[in-house]
Scaffold this active site. Sequence first.
Site, mmCIF file in Angstrom:
data_model
loop_
_atom_site.group_PDB
_atom_site.id
_atom_site.type_symbol
_atom_site.label_atom_id
_atom_site.label_comp_id
_atom_site.label_asym_id
_atom_site.label_seq_id
_atom_site.Cartn_x
_atom_site.Cartn_y
_atom_site.Cartn_z
ATOM 1 N N HIS A 62 1.716 -93.389 -3.450
ATOM 2 C CA HIS A 62 1.311 -94.725 -3.907
ATOM 3 C C HIS A 62 0.781 -94.653 -5.340
ATOM 4 C CE1 HIS A 62 2.095 -96.147 0.025
ATOM 5 N NE2 HIS A 62 1.028 -95.635 0.598
ATOM 6 N N ASP B 13 9.830 -99.513 -2.048
ATOM 7 C CA ASP B 13 9.708 -98.692 -0.839
ATOM 8 C C ASP B 13 9.931 -97.209 -1.149
ATOM 9 O OD1 ASP B 13 9.249 -98.322 1.857
ATOM 10 O OD2 ASP B 13 11.331 -98.687 2.441
ATOM 11 N N LEU C 267 6.524 -113.123 -19.327
ATOM 12 C CA LEU C 267 6.928 -112.788 -17.960
ATOM 13 C C LEU C 267 5.884 -113.245 -16.935
ATOM 14 C CD1 LEU C 267 8.779 -111.062 -15.971
ATOM 15 C CD2 LEU C 267 7.219 -109.179 -16.435
HETATM 16 C C1 IPE Z 1 8.046 -103.156 3.018
HETATM 17 O O1 IPE Z 1 8.064 -101.780 3.197
HETATM 18 C C2 IPE Z 1 6.739 -103.594 2.457
HETATM 19 C C3 IPE Z 1 6.446 -103.163 1.101
HETATM 20 C C4 IPE Z 1 7.222 -102.473 0.309
HETATM 21 C C5 IPE Z 1 5.176 -103.606 0.588
HETATM 22 P P1 IPE Z 1 7.711 -101.110 4.605
HETATM 23 O O2 IPE Z 1 7.849 -99.642 4.396
HETATM 24 O O3 IPE Z 1 6.423 -101.605 5.105
HETATM 25 O O4 IPE Z 1 8.877 -101.679 5.537
HETATM 26 P P2 IPE Z 1 9.527 -101.075 6.859
HETATM 27 O O5 IPE Z 1 8.400 -100.739 7.783
HETATM 28 O O6 IPE Z 1 10.282 -99.853 6.455
HETATM 29 O O7 IPE Z 1 10.426 -102.137 7.367
HETATM 30 C C1 IPE Z 2 6.078 -98.571 -0.009
HETATM 31 O O1 IPE Z 2 6.190 -97.231 0.321
HETATM 32 C C2 IPE Z 2 4.666 -98.973 -0.332
HETATM 33 C C3 IPE Z 2 4.021 -99.808 0.699
HETATM 34 C C4 IPE Z 2 4.596 -100.268 1.773
HETATM 35 C C5 IPE Z 2 2.629 -100.121 0.489
HETATM 36 P P1 IPE Z 2 5.953 -96.730 1.812
HETATM 37 O O2 IPE Z 2 4.506 -96.408 1.962
HETATM 38 O O3 IPE Z 2 6.498 -97.692 2.788
HETATM 39 O O4 IPE Z 2 6.789 -95.394 1.822
HETATM 40 P P2 IPE Z 2 7.748 -94.871 2.976
HETATM 41 O O5 IPE Z 2 8.710 -95.987 3.270
HETATM 42 O O6 IPE Z 2 6.880 -94.538 4.140
HETATM 43 O O7 IPE Z 2 8.421 -93.677 2.379
HETATM 44 MG MG MG Z 3 8.327 -97.920 3.664
#
Ligand code: IPE
Ligand code: IPE
Ligand code: MG
Length: 247
Positions: free
Chosen positions: A39, A22, A133
């Site tokens: 990303h 995240d 792995l």
């Molecule tokens: C969880 O992250 C999903 C992934 C890392 C793929 P999100 O950013 O979508 O989760 P919330 O919305 O903060 O709960």
């Molecule tokens: C995690 O990073 C990647 C995915 C959920 C695909 P986020 O895109 O959720 O990044 P934040 O949480 O908005 O910073």
């Molecule tokens: Mg996120």
Amino acid sequence: MSDLKQQIDLTRLPKHIAIIMDGNGRWAKEKGEDRLFGHFHGVESVRNIVEGCAELGVEYLTLYAFSTENWDRPENEVNGLMALLVDTIRKEVETLNKNNIKLHVIGDMKMLPQYAVEELQEALEMTSKNTGLNLVMALSYSSRWELLNAVKNIAIEVKSGTLDPDTISYDTLQRFLTTSNFPDPELMIRTSGEYRISNFLLYQLAYAELYFTNTRWPDFRKHNLYEAILDFQARERRFGKTSEQLA
Ligand code: IPE
Ligand code: IPE
Ligand code: MG
């Protein structure tokens, strides 16, 4: 850095590490960039952590790359993520093979665009003979989707008479999950400072040790992984028993 690695007890490694990657969006925003930039840089961390786990001898690594709920993000972000996924897989298959890494995918593949499914299937086949792995990508995955699916499929077997409700055990349920071939994660890491599970492996994480760090995913590197593993190794896992019983 290598000092941290040396402190790890290789005989007590978590067999399965699961990571909620995240913070890509916030990382990019802090740099005045577009979310997709985050990303894109997150892929570097994936490479680094996969390599780190393979070097240590971790058996299973599950990465939460895209949730069922993430389909509701703006269209350009979803499309950008899909394109990045396909591009990364195409570029990385060779490295996976070189490092004896076997790829697996869990999630609702029906939601993915056809070109992504084809690329994934090819990568799964190309790495299927590897014995190192196990890299599990959770893509278009959510735990509630998985559990609902399991319940439906169990109901179908009961209705058709191939499954007797009286014989349904935890092993039966396990067989209907997307993770049926993997042990439960022992260590779950979430980056970027959120203290929640966000629909990830709700059933499988029953006794996992949870580790949260403020580090954003694009900044997460092997030394951060080593810190998480050391933290894991300093904990007492009691599984409902008392400390004395474990001695
Ligand atoms: C969880 O992250 C999903 C992934 C890392 C793929 P999100 O950013 O979508 O989760 P919330 O919305 O903060 O709960
Ligand atoms: C995690 O990073 C990647 C995915 C959920 C695909 P986020 O895109 O959720 O990044 P934040 O949480 O908005 O910073
Ligand atoms: Mg996120």
